[in-house]
Design a protein around this motif. Structure first.
Motif, PDB file in Angstrom:
ATOM      1  N   LYS A  85      17.057  18.918-110.074  1.00 19.44           N
ATOM      2  CA  LYS A  85      18.442  19.107-110.478  1.00 19.44           C
ATOM      3  C   LYS A  85      18.735  18.228-111.692  1.00 19.44           C
ATOM      4  O   LYS A  85      18.329  17.070-111.764  1.00 19.44           O
TER       5      LYS A  85
ATOM      6  N   ILE B 259      21.674  16.500-114.155  1.00 21.35           N
ATOM      7  CA  ILE B 259      23.081  16.097-114.236  1.00 21.35           C
ATOM      8  C   ILE B 259      23.357  15.616-115.648  1.00 21.35           C
ATOM      9  O   ILE B 259      22.669  14.726-116.159  1.00 21.35           O
TER      10      ILE B 259
ATOM     11  N   SER C  66      31.223  20.047-108.048  1.00 19.34           N
ATOM     12  CA  SER C  66      30.392  18.877-107.784  1.00 19.34           C
ATOM     13  C   SER C  66      31.208  17.792-107.103  1.00 19.34           C
ATOM     14  O   SER C  66      32.357  17.515-107.464  1.00 19.34           O
TER      15      SER C  66
ATOM     16  N   ASP D   6      26.635  19.743-113.549  1.00 19.21           N
ATOM     17  CA  ASP D   6      25.386  19.873-112.779  1.00 19.21           C
ATOM     18  C   ASP D   6      25.283  21.305-112.274  1.00 19.21           C
ATOM     19  O   ASP D   6      26.069  22.178-112.642  1.00 19.21           O
TER      20      ASP D   6
ATOM     21  N   GLU E 204      21.968  10.736-105.964  1.00 19.52           N
ATOM     22  CA  GLU E 204      21.076  11.887-106.178  1.00 19.52           C
ATOM     23  C   GLU E 204      19.703  11.375-106.625  1.00 19.52           C
ATOM     24  O   GLU E 204      19.386  11.364-107.812  1.00 19.52           O
TER      25      GLU E 204
ATOM     26  N   ARG F  77      21.680   7.623-109.372  1.00 16.71           N
ATOM     27  CA  ARG F  77      20.338   7.633-108.779  1.00 16.71           C
ATOM     28  C   ARG F  77      20.389   7.352-107.280  1.00 16.71           C
ATOM     29  O   ARG F  77      19.590   7.903-106.510  1.00 16.71           O
TER      30      ARG F  77
ATOM     31  N   ASP G 153      16.691  12.554-106.532  1.00 14.47           N
ATOM     32  CA  ASP G 153      15.753  13.495-107.135  1.00 14.47           C
ATOM     33  C   ASP G 153      16.282  14.147-108.412  1.00 14.47           C
ATOM     34  O   ASP G 153      15.588  14.963-109.027  1.00 14.47           O
ATOM     35  N   ALA G 154      17.482  13.793-108.810  1.00 16.86           N
ATOM     36  CA  ALA G 154      18.097  14.458-109.958  1.00 16.86           C
ATOM     37  C   ALA G 154      17.669  13.804-111.265  1.00 16.86           C
ATOM     38  O   ALA G 154      17.386  12.607-111.327  1.00 16.86           O
TER      39      ALA G 154
ATOM     40  N   LEU H 117      30.238  14.753-107.248  1.00 13.13           N
ATOM     41  CA  LEU H 117      29.989  13.524-108.001  1.00 13.13           C
ATOM     42  C   LEU H 117      31.245  13.030-108.717  1.00 13.13           C
ATOM     43  O   LEU H 117      31.379  11.839-108.986  1.00 13.13           O
TER      44      LEU H 117
END
Length: 205
Positions: free
Chosen positions: A3, A5, A36, A31, A69, A66, A71-72, A38
């Motif tokens: 993903k 961002i 989202s 994203d 997310e 981080r 893995d983003a 976020l």
């Protein structure tokens, strides 16, 4: 597929004296999700110790993203700091202060114009122009002085591009341009000099 961002920090925002500043207030976020979560991420807590200005650095936001997310992939665009101006909503403009400032500016501008006219002997210039145009001498050539005074006022209105709160056209006035440059220089100075203290404070939180 990881993903991605995208974050674009705003240059300057305003905030209440106390409470949390969310990521959606500080930056534009894009994203893969349509809505989202976020944007609701708490980034900075405003305290009375912040006084009037705080600086939020993009590195602190990257750490929070981080953690939220892992893995983003995070892509940052634009400025690396956001200047937070802390505005107290309890303070209201008082009519007395407005009148005092207005009188101060009015008297100061009037004195500047009068002193300029005395330095260049504007009255003598009008007398000579009146004599050249009419062939008659006059101590107070109102035929020239009245239009000149009206033109001086109209020229100031056109220069500042405002009639009270109404703008004449969309073009900014020279005063607004200079104020914008001053604000940009001030924000850059604040970001450079308060960034260390703000980052230290963010780590403490």
């Amino acid at each position: 597929m990881a993903k991605t961002i995208y974050i674009r920090l705003r240059h300057r925002i305003q905030s209440a004296p106390e409470g949390w500043i969310r990521l959606g207030d500080l930056a534009q976020i894009i994203d893969s999700e349509e809505e989202s979560s976020l944007s609701r991420l708490n980034v900075y807590h405003v305290t009375p110790n912040d006084r009037s200005i705080a600086v939020v650095d993009v590195m602190h936001i990257i750490k929070l993203l981080r953690a939220a997310e892992p893995d983003a992939e995070i892509q940052t665009i634009g400025p690396s700091q956001t200047v937070v101006e802390i505005v107290s909503r309890k303070k209201k403009r008082k009519l007395v202060y407005f009148i005092a400032v207005w009188l101060l500016l009015f008297v100061g501008a009037a004195m500047a114009i009068i002193n300029f006219h005395e330095d260049v002997s504007m009255q003598a210039v009008h007398q000579k122009l009146y004599f050249m145009l009419t062939g008659k001498e006059a101590e107070k050539p109102l035929l020239l002085q009245i239009p000149y005074s009206i033109g001086l006022g109209l020229g100031m209105i056109l220069f500042f591009n405002h009639v009270f709160k109404k703008r004449i056209n969309e073009e900014p006035s020279p005063l607004e341009v200079e104020m914008f440059k001053y604000q940009m220089d001030l924000d850059q100075y604040v970001a450079m000099n308060e960034n260390k203290e703000s980052v230290k404070k963010l780590h403490e939180h």
